[in-house]
Write a protein that holds these residues in place. Structure first.
Motif, PDB file in Angstrom:
ATOM      1  N   ARG A   1      21.031 -14.555 -24.267  1.00  0.00           N
ATOM      2  CA  ARG A   1      21.575 -15.846 -24.709  1.00  0.00           C
ATOM      3  C   ARG A   1      21.279 -16.950 -23.682  1.00  0.00           C
ATOM      4  O   ARG A   1      22.175 -17.591 -23.152  1.00  0.00           O
ATOM      5  CB  ARG A   1      23.075 -15.744 -24.993  1.00  0.00           C
TER       6      ARG A   1
ATOM      7  N   TYR B   1      28.850 -18.516 -26.054  1.00  0.00           N
ATOM      8  CA  TYR B   1      29.300 -19.751 -25.409  1.00  0.00           C
ATOM      9  C   TYR B   1      28.505 -20.898 -26.006  1.00  0.00           C
ATOM     10  O   TYR B   1      27.482 -20.697 -26.682  1.00  0.00           O
ATOM     11  CB  TYR B   1      29.097 -19.697 -23.893  1.00  0.00           C
ATOM     12  N   ALA B   2      28.969 -22.120 -25.767  1.00  0.00           N
ATOM     13  CA  ALA B   2      28.241 -23.309 -26.206  1.00  0.00           C
ATOM     14  C   ALA B   2      28.409 -24.383 -25.146  1.00  0.00           C
ATOM     15  O   ALA B   2      29.417 -24.405 -24.424  1.00  0.00           O
ATOM     16  CB  ALA B   2      28.754 -23.799 -27.553  1.00  0.00           C
ATOM     17  N   THR B   3      27.433 -25.280 -25.050  1.00  0.00           N
ATOM     18  CA  THR B   3      27.481 -26.344 -24.045  1.00  0.00           C
ATOM     19  C   THR B   3      27.327 -27.708 -24.720  1.00  0.00           C
ATOM     20  O   THR B   3      26.934 -27.812 -25.888  1.00  0.00           O
ATOM     21  CB  THR B   3      26.365 -26.185 -22.992  1.00  0.00           C
TER      22      THR B   3
ATOM     23  N   ALA C   1      30.640 -25.920 -20.508  1.00  0.00           N
ATOM     24  CA  ALA C   1      30.531 -24.794 -21.431  1.00  0.00           C
ATOM     25  C   ALA C   1      31.912 -24.465 -21.966  1.00  0.00           C
ATOM     26  O   ALA C   1      32.917 -24.602 -21.259  1.00  0.00           O
ATOM     27  CB  ALA C   1      29.935 -23.571 -20.736  1.00  0.00           C
TER      28      ALA C   1
ATOM     29  N   ASP D   1      34.826 -19.503 -32.093  1.00  0.00           N
ATOM     30  CA  ASP D   1      33.608 -20.311 -32.036  1.00  0.00           C
ATOM     31  C   ASP D   1      33.830 -21.732 -31.505  1.00  0.00           C
ATOM     32  O   ASP D   1      33.499 -22.715 -32.179  1.00  0.00           O
ATOM     33  CB  ASP D   1      32.958 -20.373 -33.416  1.00  0.00           C
TER      34      ASP D   1
ATOM     35  N   ARG E   1      32.997 -25.169 -29.575  1.00  0.00           N
ATOM     36  CA  ARG E   1      31.744 -25.855 -29.257  1.00  0.00           C
ATOM     37  C   ARG E   1      32.052 -27.266 -28.773  1.00  0.00           C
ATOM     38  O   ARG E   1      32.652 -28.055 -29.506  1.00  0.00           O
ATOM     39  CB  ARG E   1      30.829 -25.909 -30.487  1.00  0.00           C
TER      40      ARG E   1
ATOM     41  N   ARG F   1      27.174 -19.642 -37.909  1.00  0.00           N
ATOM     42  CA  ARG F   1      28.124 -20.705 -37.628  1.00  0.00           C
ATOM     43  C   ARG F   1      28.400 -21.522 -38.880  1.00  0.00           C
ATOM     44  O   ARG F   1      27.650 -21.462 -39.851  1.00  0.00           O
ATOM     45  CB  ARG F   1      27.615 -21.594 -36.493  1.00  0.00           C
TER      46      ARG F   1
ATOM     47  N   TRP G   1      28.743 -28.226 -37.230  1.00  0.00           N
ATOM     48  CA  TRP G   1      27.711 -28.788 -36.373  1.00  0.00           C
ATOM     49  C   TRP G   1      28.114 -30.212 -35.976  1.00  0.00           C
ATOM     50  O   TRP G   1      28.490 -31.028 -36.838  1.00  0.00           O
ATOM     51  CB  TRP G   1      26.371 -28.836 -37.116  1.00  0.00           C
TER      52      TRP G   1
END
Length: 693
Positions: free
Chosen positions: A23, A94-96, A103, A134, A136, A190, A193
């Protein structure tokens, strides 16, 4: 002290996945690479790391052991992990934000954020209603959106201003999560967005009210209630998926398109334009739609048609820095890369996935030899360029000129990850995976007139001409999955272990498997049984011609999922060739699988009931004359236990003896260490007894 065994090592390393970095995300400036990796080859807890490209130093960003995040993983997260075949714990995703400064991740349903650009920063928990799924950050890194209780919520990075943006408006409605077939079959995991400016979100509303209701129970605990699930059974209703543009004030605008004709939402991209890919129920038509973020109105950017099905390549659509549409389409029996509608790859080079866009450069994976997957780039300035050359299987990520390459090959164990700038290696990301206790000895060949890519693995102690070896076929053999590749993978290790027990193991990728071109893939349309079985027989006989020590009077076959179906099919329809079979999680009744996958290959069951019946195994039960072991996880919500139980009932009614091995609490992936270890021993014992070894 007990000597370590390969089955035990295989189980506790989760197929040697633990300790492997994955990832990857490259920062916008190209100076840092974020990734996850467990602490060791037998440690199942994923941690968040960051690599300084200039110095090559790694830094641990977040360790679940220090966060005291006790509690159960939420049911929604368990389902997400099952769909992704995730076998680790900890920070598995994870998401940034856009600048990669922040993050966000979830642990045990709790929300955490951490500053990536501050070496002294420690993860902070945000006190929000949960359980969190989830999370983000928005592109500006000032707030985080997440799903909790089927609602889409947002909170400021300092923990203030928490609010619900979209709440369920029905008992079977959720916002912001992917439905079953999107996550299981389409590769879309997902359901929301962020817009590039962080002012709003595109959110999927999923209504499962019309779906069939199935129940997954635990027979070992009769007091426990069954888990109720909404399942999109072939021929029945799909989830009703709509898309909504939701403002931070909770305002909503519906995205409009011909949903009656195009009920599948396959992918979403929100870059310089908002693009949504939709597909018809029969999958013969796909459209890329451009969405007006103000009104929700859509215009058709591209339409593709195919008499069998339109294959939508992972990572598409994409947009270059100048706004050119990146797509992939079939022509001249080749899946080609298109930029602004023009093919930029030659005939014969099969495009498998678009991995990244960096300005006007597109990084993609493609193959001109089915056993190898290489990295390529295309740009208007530099043209088409092959990045990797040595035989192997490669993954990659490109950003701001920094390229991360993850390589597998037959020359080394595990994954080697290097970071490149301007074509030169500047850093290495370490793998902590364990070294396997054995080394696979893979001989690749092209079998028969169809040049079936085939692997043969013999015992390390075998001397040619010294004795005959019973054969074990070990295929997957169906759409979407390749096993015969120029790399040491978990399956080659398992195959070599069986070889060390006295087998010649033969693995063949037949018709329908990927990376041989569109025509090759579509040969199984309308018949998922006959071509794949014919190719296993052809590969077996060709391997025996090449290796005379193969004893064709003792041939076993084992497989899982489609491979399990193929194993059972082999002893039921070709007992003259196959003398014993182990079938794990086999989809025996095609009408019991989901809409997107089965209708792609077999059509609608109401229109083609004969096709479904011919491709199922139930009517073949009276033909069984060979030993057959059926293995089934009782908690499997992908290939449910009814598949195995229906075949077993038909075999019993026909008076055909067989073995059924039920696995309590096991899903479609066998993640429990003790079960995974002992299952190999049980399969081996059954095959040895059945083949008179």
């Amino acid at each position: 002290m007990t000597e370590p065994s390969f089955p035990r090592q295989f189980a506790r390393t989760r197929r040697f996945r633990l300790g492997t970095p994955r990832r990857f995300a490259v920062s916008p400036g190209g100076g840092a690479v974020t990734f996850i990796r467990t602490g060791a080859g037998d440690d199942p807890v994923e941690r968040l790391w960051i690599l300084d490209v200039a110095t090559g130093e790694e830094r641990l960003v977040a360790d679940p052991a220090t966060l005291e995040a006790d509690g159960e993983v939420p049911e929604e997260e368990k389902i997400r992990r099952e769909r992704g075949r995730e076998q680790s714990g900890g920070i598995v995703a994870y998401a940034t934000d856009a600048a990669a400064r922040v993050a966000a991740f979830a642990l045990a349903g709790r929300l955490y954020t951490v500053a990536l650009d501050d070496p002294a920063a420690v993860p902070a928990e945000l006190d929000v209603p949960g359980p969190v799924v989830d999370p983000r950050p928005d592109p500006s890194g000032t707030r985080v959106a997440y799903v909790a209780g089927g609602a889409l919520r947002v909170v400021e990075l300092d923990g203030t201003g928490g609010r619900t943006l979209a709440a369920p408006d029905g008992d079977e409605v959720v916002y912001g999560l992917a439905e079953h077939i999107a996550a299981e079959e389409m590769g879309r995991d997902r359901g929301f967005w962020w817009s590039p400016d962080g002012s709003r979100l595109l959110v999927a509303r999923v209504d499962d009210a019309e779906l069939e209701r199935w129940y997954i129970s635990d027979p070992a605990d009769p007091a426990a209630p069954p888990r109720r699930m909404a399942y999109p059974q072939a021929g029945k209703a799909n989830s009703d998926v709509t898309l909504w543009l939701v403002g931070l004030d909770g305002s909503r605008v519906a995205v409009t398109w011909d949903r009656e004709a195009f009920e599948y939402v396959v992918s979403v991209l929100w870059g310089t334009s908002l693009l949504v890919t939709v597909q018809s129920r029969d999958q013969r038509t796909a459209r890329v739609l451009r969405v007006d973020p103000g009104t929700g109105a859509t215009t058709v950017v591209r339409e593709d048609r195919d008499p069998a099905w339109v294959e939508i390549v992972r990572g598409t659509p994409a947009l270059t820095g100048s706004g050119a549409l990146v797509w992939a389409a079939d022509s001249e029996d080749t899946r080609r890369l298109l930029v602004d509608g023009e093919p930029v790859t030659p005939p014969g080079l099969q495009v498998g996935e678009v991995l990244s866009t960096d300005g006007d450069t597109v990084l993609f994976a493609a193959t001109d030899e089915p056993t190898e997957r290489h990295l390529w780039t295309y740009s208007t300035e530099g043209g088409l360029r092959r990045v990797t050359t040595s035989p192997g299987v490669y993954e990659g990520v490109l950003g701001a000129g920094t390229l991360v390459v993850a390589a597998r090959s037959l020359d080394h164990d595990g994954v080697l990850v290097d970071v490149r700038r301007e074509g030169r290696r500047v850093a290495v990301i370490a793998s902590l995976a364990e070294k396997p206790l054995l080394t696979p000895r893979v001989a690749l060949m092209r079998a028969g007139e169809r040049e079936l890519r085939t692997a043969v693995l013999l015992p390390s102690w075998h001397v040619p001409g010294a004795g005959r070896l019973p054969v074990l076929m070990a295929p997957y053999g169906g759409p979407a999955t390749q096993l015969v590749v120029a790399a040491r993978t978990w399956w080659t290790l398992v195959a070599q272990w069986f070889a060390e027990q006295g087998f010649a193991v033969v693995v063949a990728d037949g018709r329908g498997t990927p990376n041989r071109g569109p025509a090759w893939e579509r040969t199984v349309w309308g018949d998922l049984a006959t071509p794949v079985l014919e190719d296993q027989v052809a590969a077996l006989h060709s391997a025996a011609e090449r290796h005379p020590d193969l004893d064709l009077s003792r041939v076993g076959i084992r497989g899982w999922s489609f491979g399990g179906f193929l194993a059972a099919l082999a002893v039921l329809r070709r007992p003259d060739v196959f003398h014993a079979a182990v079938a794990g999680a086999p989809p025996t009744d095609q009408s019991l699988y989901d809409t997107y996958w089965k209708e792609r290959f077999l059509g609608h069951p109401d229109v083609h009931p004969d096709v479904y019946r011919r491709t199922s195994l139930i009517d073949d039960a009276p033909n069984l004359t060979r030993p057959l072991m059926l293995i089934q996880g009782l908690a499997d919500d992908n290939v449910v236990a009814a598949h195995t139980l229906r075949l077993s009932a038909a075999l019993t009614a026909a008076g055909r003896p067989h073995t059924v091995l039920p696995l309590t609490g096991v899903t479609h992936m066998v993640s429990q260490d003790a079960v995974a270890e002992n299952l190999l021993h049980l399969e081996l014992d059954f095959l040895k007894r059945s083949l008179g070894m």
